[in-house]
Write a protein that holds these residues in place. Structure first.
Motif, PDB file in Angstrom:
ATOM      1  N   LYS A   1       0.838  -1.209   0.000  1.00 32.89           N
ATOM      2  CA  LYS A   1       0.000   0.000   0.000  1.00 32.89           C
ATOM      3  C   LYS A   1       0.871   1.257   0.000  1.00 32.89           C
ATOM      4  O   LYS A   1       0.593   2.204  -0.738  1.00 32.89           O
ATOM      5  N   MET A   2       1.921   1.252   0.821  1.00 27.33           N
ATOM      6  CA  MET A   2       2.825   2.406   0.906  1.00 27.33           C
ATOM      7  C   MET A   2       3.473   2.698  -0.445  1.00 27.33           C
ATOM      8  O   MET A   2       3.677   3.847  -0.808  1.00 27.33           O
ATOM      9  N   HIS A   3       3.773   1.643  -1.208  1.00 27.35           N
ATOM     10  CA  HIS A   3       4.408   1.814  -2.515  1.00 27.35           C
ATOM     11  C   HIS A   3       3.388   1.908  -3.656  1.00 27.35           C
ATOM     12  O   HIS A   3       3.773   1.895  -4.828  1.00 27.35           O
ATOM     13  N   HIS A   4       2.107   1.992  -3.307  1.00 26.49           N
ATOM     14  CA  HIS A   4       1.020   2.108  -4.287  1.00 26.49           C
ATOM     15  C   HIS A   4       1.029   0.945  -5.283  1.00 26.49           C
ATOM     16  O   HIS A   4       0.852   1.138  -6.486  1.00 26.49           O
ATOM     17  N   ILE A   5       1.235  -0.263  -4.752  1.00 24.02           N
ATOM     18  CA  ILE A   5       1.214  -1.476  -5.555  1.00 24.02           C
ATOM     19  C   ILE A   5      -0.141  -2.150  -5.342  1.00 24.02           C
ATOM     20  O   ILE A   5      -0.499  -2.492  -4.212  1.00 24.02           O
ATOM     21  N   ASP A   6      -0.907  -2.303  -6.413  1.00 25.04           N
ATOM     22  CA  ASP A   6      -2.193  -2.994  -6.323  1.00 25.04           C
ATOM     23  C   ASP A   6      -1.964  -4.473  -6.076  1.00 25.04           C
ATOM     24  O   ASP A   6      -1.037  -5.068  -6.622  1.00 25.04           O
ATOM     25  N   TYR A   7      -2.818  -5.073  -5.269  1.00 23.37           N
ATOM     26  CA  TYR A   7      -2.750  -6.504  -5.003  1.00 23.37           C
ATOM     27  C   TYR A   7      -4.166  -7.060  -5.018  1.00 23.37           C
ATOM     28  O   TYR A   7      -5.146  -6.304  -4.991  1.00 23.37           O
ATOM     29  N   SER A   8      -4.255  -8.383  -5.088  1.00 19.78           N
ATOM     30  CA  SER A   8      -5.574  -9.006  -5.139  1.00 19.78           C
ATOM     31  C   SER A   8      -5.491 -10.433  -4.603  1.00 19.78           C
ATOM     32  O   SER A   8      -4.407 -10.953  -4.330  1.00 19.78           O
ATOM     33  N   ASP A   9      -6.671 -11.044  -4.493  1.00 14.51           N
ATOM     34  CA  ASP A   9      -6.714 -12.465  -4.183  1.00 14.51           C
ATOM     35  C   ASP A   9      -6.600 -13.238  -5.499  1.00 14.51           C
ATOM     36  O   ASP A   9      -6.473 -12.642  -6.574  1.00 14.51           O
ATOM     37  N   TRP A  10      -6.651 -14.570  -5.439  1.00 16.87           N
ATOM     38  CA  TRP A  10      -6.508 -15.404  -6.637  1.00 16.87           C
ATOM     39  C   TRP A  10      -7.572 -15.076  -7.685  1.00 16.87           C
ATOM     40  O   TRP A  10      -7.313 -15.083  -8.880  1.00 16.87           O
TER      41      TRP A  10
ATOM     42  N   ILE B   1      -3.607 -21.158   4.741  1.00  8.62           N
ATOM     43  CA  ILE B   1      -2.544 -20.236   4.313  1.00  8.62           C
ATOM     44  C   ILE B   1      -3.180 -18.993   3.717  1.00  8.62           C
ATOM     45  O   ILE B   1      -4.050 -19.058   2.853  1.00  8.62           O
ATOM     46  N   ASN B   2      -2.730 -17.835   4.186  1.00  9.49           N
ATOM     47  CA  ASN B   2      -3.211 -16.552   3.694  1.00  9.49           C
ATOM     48  C   ASN B   2      -2.278 -16.067   2.590  1.00  9.49           C
ATOM     49  O   ASN B   2      -1.059 -16.213   2.703  1.00  9.49           O
ATOM     50  N   GLN B   3      -2.842 -15.490   1.512  1.00  6.14           N
ATOM     51  CA  GLN B   3      -2.021 -15.091   0.374  1.00  6.14           C
ATOM     52  C   GLN B   3      -2.569 -13.857  -0.328  1.00  6.14           C
ATOM     53  O   GLN B   3      -3.755 -13.549  -0.222  1.00  6.14           O
ATOM     54  N   VAL B   4      -1.666 -13.164  -1.029  1.00 10.69           N
ATOM     55  CA  VAL B   4      -2.030 -12.075  -1.938  1.00 10.69           C
ATOM     56  C   VAL B   4      -1.188 -12.213  -3.203  1.00 10.69           C
ATOM     57  O   VAL B   4      -0.138 -12.866  -3.191  1.00 10.69           O
ATOM     58  N   TYR B   5      -1.677 -11.590  -4.274  1.00 10.93           N
ATOM     59  CA  TYR B   5      -0.970 -11.577  -5.559  1.00 10.93           C
ATOM     60  C   TYR B   5      -0.798 -10.136  -6.015  1.00 10.93           C
ATOM     61  O   TYR B   5      -1.675  -9.299  -5.806  1.00 10.93           O
ATOM     62  N   PHE B   6       0.331  -9.875  -6.673  1.00  9.47           N
ATOM     63  CA  PHE B   6       0.553  -8.579  -7.311  1.00  9.47           C
ATOM     64  C   PHE B   6       1.470  -8.807  -8.498  1.00  9.47           C
ATOM     65  O   PHE B   6       1.981  -9.903  -8.698  1.00  9.47           O
ATOM     66  N   GLN B   7       1.644  -7.756  -9.320  1.00  9.21           N
ATOM     67  CA  GLN B   7       2.440  -7.897 -10.528  1.00  9.21           C
ATOM     68  C   GLN B   7       3.666  -6.993 -10.519  1.00  9.21           C
ATOM     69  O   GLN B   7       3.626  -5.895  -9.954  1.00  9.21           O
ATOM     70  N   ASP B   8       4.719  -7.469 -11.174  1.00  5.94           N
ATOM     71  CA  ASP B   8       5.928  -6.663 -11.340  1.00  5.94           C
ATOM     72  C   ASP B   8       5.754  -5.763 -12.563  1.00  5.94           C
ATOM     73  O   ASP B   8       4.698  -5.795 -13.217  1.00  5.94           O
ATOM     74  N   PRO B   9       6.737  -4.916 -12.904  1.00  2.13           N
ATOM     75  CA  PRO B   9       6.581  -3.995 -14.034  1.00  2.13           C
ATOM     76  C   PRO B   9       6.343  -4.670 -15.382  1.00  2.13           C
ATOM     77  O   PRO B   9       5.826  -4.042 -16.307  1.00  2.13           O
TER      78      PRO B   9
END
Length: 127
Positions: A85-94, A108-116
């Motif tokens: 959140k601090m780096h303004h990176i969007d994340y989501s669930d599966w 197990i708890n998880q999140v997903y996000f994308q690189d550039p």
């Protein structure tokens, strides 16, 4: 029977400098020497001898699929989510629900996000 351990993950990237900056800032990976060649491929360390190799392919099409991802475990997923959140990176669930984590059937708890380049990264608490 063979015994294996993970050595490295290699990704083709459009802009290797942008990718290095992203992985250093978001995952706090340290750059290490590319001991294999004098190429422009750059290496980062996950620790314990595990590496991420970023291979520059500025003129290649990079195809992205969420099922093709790598996963890292952390001891404090909530702290990592705050960092995203601090780096303004969007994340989501599966399923792609924005800014939502997901607890799998096994707890197990998880999140997903994308690189550039659009590669998917899973961060979970299976530490």
């Amino acid at each position: 029977m063979h015994t294996f351990s993970l050595n490295h993950v290699a990704l083709s990237v459009k802009d290797v400098n942008e990718s290095i900056e992203f992985y250093q800032k978001i995952l706090q990976l340290k750059e290490i020497e590319n001991t294999a060649s004098d190429s422009k491929t750059r290496w980062l360390s996950f620790g314990d001898g595990k590496q991420l190799h970023l291979i520059p392919r500025p003129n290649s099409e990079i195809k992205i699929n969420k099922a093709v991802h790598f996963a890292l475990a952390t001891t404090d997923l909530n702290l990592f989510i705050e960092s995203l959140k601090m780096h303004h990176i969007d994340y989501s669930d599966w399923l792609g629900t924005p800014n939502k984590d997901y607890i799998r059937k096994d707890g197990i708890n998880q999140v997903y996000f994308q690189d550039p380049n659009g590669y998917w990264i899973e961060i979970n608490d299976d530490f």
